[in-house]
Scaffold this motif. Structure first.
Motif, PDB file in Angstrom:
ATOM      1  N   VAL A   1       3.049  49.193  53.592  1.00 19.86           N
ATOM      2  CA  VAL A   1       2.355  47.914  53.724  1.00 19.86           C
ATOM      3  C   VAL A   1       3.152  47.094  54.734  1.00 19.86           C
ATOM      4  O   VAL A   1       4.285  46.689  54.461  1.00 19.86           O
ATOM      5  N   GLU A   2       2.567  46.907  55.902  1.00 21.67           N
ATOM      6  CA  GLU A   2       3.287  46.267  57.008  1.00 21.67           C
ATOM      7  C   GLU A   2       2.790  44.841  57.170  1.00 21.67           C
ATOM      8  O   GLU A   2       1.641  44.599  57.499  1.00 21.67           O
ATOM      9  N   GLN A   3       3.700  43.850  56.942  1.00 24.13           N
ATOM     10  CA  GLN A   3       3.331  42.433  57.024  1.00 24.13           C
ATOM     11  C   GLN A   3       4.367  41.625  57.797  1.00 24.13           C
ATOM     12  O   GLN A   3       4.497  40.416  57.587  1.00 24.13           O
TER      13      GLN A   3
ATOM     14  N   VAL B   1       7.215  48.022  51.682  1.00 21.28           N
ATOM     15  CA  VAL B   1       6.616  46.747  52.071  1.00 21.28           C
ATOM     16  C   VAL B   1       7.573  46.057  53.036  1.00 21.28           C
ATOM     17  O   VAL B   1       8.730  45.794  52.697  1.00 21.28           O
TER      18      VAL B   1
ATOM     19  N   GLY C   1       3.233  40.001  52.068  1.00 25.33           N
ATOM     20  CA  GLY C   1       3.876  41.148  51.432  1.00 25.33           C
ATOM     21  C   GLY C   1       4.340  40.860  50.021  1.00 25.33           C
ATOM     22  O   GLY C   1       4.306  41.734  49.154  1.00 25.33           O
TER      23      GLY C   1
END
Length: 763
Positions: free
Chosen positions: A230-232, A138, A144
């Motif tokens: 998970v790209e935030q 993440v 995120g």
């Protein structure tokens, strides 16, 4: 003492880095080193609170494995589970240095089993174990943070890598779940603490300085490689570079933005050549974006966000960044929704469900727009237990002819109406009757549109129904001083012509007292208090079956009834979780008075005598997707409870058999069944067919298991062995009817019948 504590904790924490800030310390009291360190910790007064609920956790473990277990039995099993250990020595103790909490928890496997127990069966145990092996990265801890916490709560991922360079500021508290006391602490540290407070057994790696370009491959691959990213993050070049490297390494990427619930999925694990951001940035690479000014990056950001689909307020806010607002606005509701959407998509993707690359919107503003409401005004609902008027009265009959010994249209009409009161599986009423005036013949044809092919193996139940029809016709004709000549399947090339009934005068014929019971006979499923079956009644029913060429076996003992109930329940479960049988069974139910009137055949739900909870459960089960899910997870044992309870209230359970397994055998068995049923009605005994299991056995043995899975066949063989310990059966005898006898009050409703004009035709 403090020096001793420090040495002990340093020894436990060797090679773990700085554990005092975000990583808990585990103590295993089976190890002398850990016992000494924990004693020193307690003596040093460093522990602020001790939480020891391991006894209750053990009880929850036992209850999760056997929800029907009584409280006393749970306590006994929990005591045995300790296997001689003291409760304080079972499992592990976890100290959280940042809060001073010392917590006693179950061992890792059992801890996870109990902690995720309420996930069943939204997530099956096998799926939960699979998810616990996943490694998830993440990057960016606003959305995120919500995402990684939701992932951990659902047990999605056992290892996490979390990256963010920032520290918590006061303005972050509008959307990040944290405390005022956390201000100034690294967001990675806050997230790690929160994760460990959910599950102390997680494996977590921190990147508190964010993601540097030279470290991206190590982030994606180090320690075995990520299963999901998970790209935030907010940095545009980093967003692109992460995708470029994830595509090379075959790692899927999920991103969510708080605006309009946008979820972005890129399946680089199955689409190695997929363009970054679905091609929205063209051929632009991360290195080309690195030296751009903030203003120059805006067009690329708008392409990623899809400017035309931004909400009005988000679009209006963008030009104000750096002018009247310091950064892109985000709301807690959007971040919380984003965390939920990410976790849901991640679970499906990691479990191999068909999750495709693309953009998806879960926009609350659009969903609850007043223009899109399902109901604009209050609606009048049908009462839950409404009963059709037709189901509370005897079916209408034409007038009984006064003249005896005369064949006429009036006598044919009345005899046909009495015949059509015969019982049939699922109240299918599979007949079509034609009166031939000139020949004085009533033709009885099979209507295949009313078949239940998966439930009725080789049409056995259909021929039983026709046997009952012929018995009613014979009794009704005798009552009018007429003789019948019944010829079955008179035309070999016309298989739908089951039989013809020729009527002729027989004034001397003595009418049977059973005629009066034809209109009174009914299926009664009420579950009243059990009363033993009288010996005289049992003898009378057995004698009627014997006279008709059948053999009746009655079982009355409680232990026998308990086993029969279990067998019937298991058969019902198998049938309801088989797709074809589910379709036939559920397609026959009528749920409302309007449905009963529109389709006066099939089973009116009011006749099934269900409680409100049972009816609600059956309504859910009427959807195949629900039944299929139960089958997939190996569930459905609760489906057996209704049959168990029904049989438990029985005075007896009977099995009627006849020699042979031909269609003539079943037809003959139907006549015997009807005479027995009418006799039971005269004795004031309620009768309920429970015949699904024998017809499953017939499909298994004579049909080679056609339509049954291997698992279903294996279970039915085991049930068959148990069944044969209760009833004498053989391959050369037809099992016509398995049924329940009971003393019960009047039923709530009776099955309606098709109007005679739909059944009988004159030519």
């Amino acid at each position: 003492m403090r020096n001793e504590l420090g040495r002990g904790l340093r020894e436990l924490a060797s090679k773990k880095g700085d554990i005092s800030e975000w990583r808990p310390i585990h103590f295993d009291l089976a190890l002398e080193r850990d016992r000494s360190a924990l004693s020193a910790l307690l003596a040093a007064m460093t522990v602020q609170r001790v939480h020891d609920t391991v006894r209750e956790q053990l009880r929850q473990l036992i209850s999760a494995r056997d929800p029907a277990c009584s409280r006393a039995e749970v306590d006994r099993r929990a005591h045995r589970h300790l296997n001689g250990k003291e409760p304080t020595e079972y499992g592990g103790w976890v100290w959280y240095p940042w809060s001073g909490d010392l917590v006693h928890v179950l061992p890792e496997t059992e801890f996870r089993e109990v902690r995720t127990d309420r996930n069943r069966y939204c997530i099956t145990p096998a799926e939960q174990q699979r998810l616990a092996r996943m490694r998830i990265g993440v990057v960016g801890l606003s959305v995120g943070n919500a995402a990684v916490l939701t992932l951990a709560q659902e047990g999605i991922g056992g290892s996490f890598k979390i990256a963010d360079f920032d520290r918590l500021s006061l303005s972050n508290l509008n959307r990040i779940r944290a405390r005022v006391a956390d201000l100034g602490i690294a967001k990675t540290v806050i997230a790690a603490r929160q994760l460990f407070e959910i599950d102390p057994y997680l494996r977590i790696e921190l990147c508190p300085r964010g993601i540097r370009p030279e470290a991206i491959d190590d982030f994606l691959l180090g320690g075995g490689g990520l299963d999901l990213l998970v790209e935030q993050c907010d940095d545009l070049p980093t967003k692109v570079l992460l995708r470029e490297r994830a595509r090379i390494h075959g790692i899927p990427v999920i991103m969510q933005t708080g605006d309009r619930g946008l979820l972005d999925i890129e399946r680089f694990d199955v689409e190695a050549d997929r363009p970054i951001f679905h091609g929205l940035l063209g051929s632009v690479r991360a290195e080309e974006l690195r030296d751009l000014s903030a203003a120059d990056k805006v067009p690329f950001v708008l392409e990623i966000l899809d400017a035309d689909r931004l909400s009005t307020r988000a679009a209006a806010s963008l030009p104000e960044v750096g002018q009247t607002i310091g950064s892109w606005p985000q709301l807690a509701s959007g971040v919380a929704l984003g965390g939920a959407i990410v976790a849901d998509a991640a679970r499906r993707l990691l479990l191999g469900e068909p999750v495709g690359s693309g953009r998806y919107y879960v926009d609350p503003a659009e969903l609850i727009d007043a223009r899109h409401r399902t109901h604009h005004e209050p609606v009048s609902a049908t009462p839950l237990f409404a009963i059709a008027d037709e189901a509370q009265a005897a079916p209408p009959l034409p007038p009984e002819p006064a003249e005896r010994g005369t064949v006429s249209d009036e006598t044919a009409r009345w005899i046909a109406a009495m015949g059509a009161l015969a019982p049939s599986a699922h109240n299918a009423q599979p007949w079509a009757l034609t009166w031939h005036r000139d020949d004085a013949i009533l033709e009885c044809r099979h209507d295949p549109t009313r078949d239940l092919p998966s439930l009725d193996f080789a049409h056995g139940a259909t021929w039983v129904a026709f046997g009952a029809l012929f018995e009613n016709i014979d009794l009704a004709a005798g009552h009018l001083g007429l003789r019948t000549r019944i010829r079955t399947w008179p035309r070999p090339n016309d298989t739908h012509l089951v039989g013809t009934v020729e009527l002729s005068a027989a004034p001397e014929f003595e009418a049977s007292p059973l005629v009066a019971q034809i209109t009174a006979r009914i299926t009664n499923r009420r579950r009243d208090t059990r009363r033993p079956l009288g010996a005289g009644v049992a003898q009378s029913l057995a004698a009627v079956c014997t006279e008709s060429g059948g053999h009746l076996q009655l079982r009355c003992e409680r232990t026998e009834l308990a086993e029969i109930g279990a067998l019937i329940g298991a058969g019902d479960r198998i049938g309801l979780l088989n797709r074809a049988m589910h379709r036939d069974a559920m397609g026959g139910y009528r749920w409302t008075p309007e449905e009963v009137r529109a389709k006066p055949y099939g089973l009116d739900i009011a006749t099934v005598e269900l409680t409100a909870a049972e009816r609600a459960a059956l309504r859910l089960l009427s959807q195949w997707r629900v039944a299929q899910c139960l089958a997939d997870i190996g569930g459905g044992r609760a489906l057996e409870d209704l049959s168990r309870g029904t049989v438990a209230s029985a005075a007896a359970v009977g099995l009627l058999t006849v020699p042979g397994v031909s269609r003539e055998s079943y037809l003959r068995g139907g006549r015997a069944m009807q005479r027995m049923w009418l006799t039971a009605t005269a004795e004031g005994i309620a009768l309920q067919p429970m015949t699904a299991l024998p017809y499953l056995f017939a499909r298994l043995e004579r049909g080679g298991g056609n339509g049954l899975s291997r698992h279903e066949q294996a279970e039915l063989r085991e049930l068959r062995d148990r069944y044969r310990r209760l009833f004498e059966t053989g391959p050369d005898h037809a099992e016509v009817l398995l049924f329940r006898l009971a003393y019960a009050g009047p039923p709530t409703a009776r099955s309606v019948r098709r109007p005679l004009c739909q059944v009988l035709e004159f030519v």
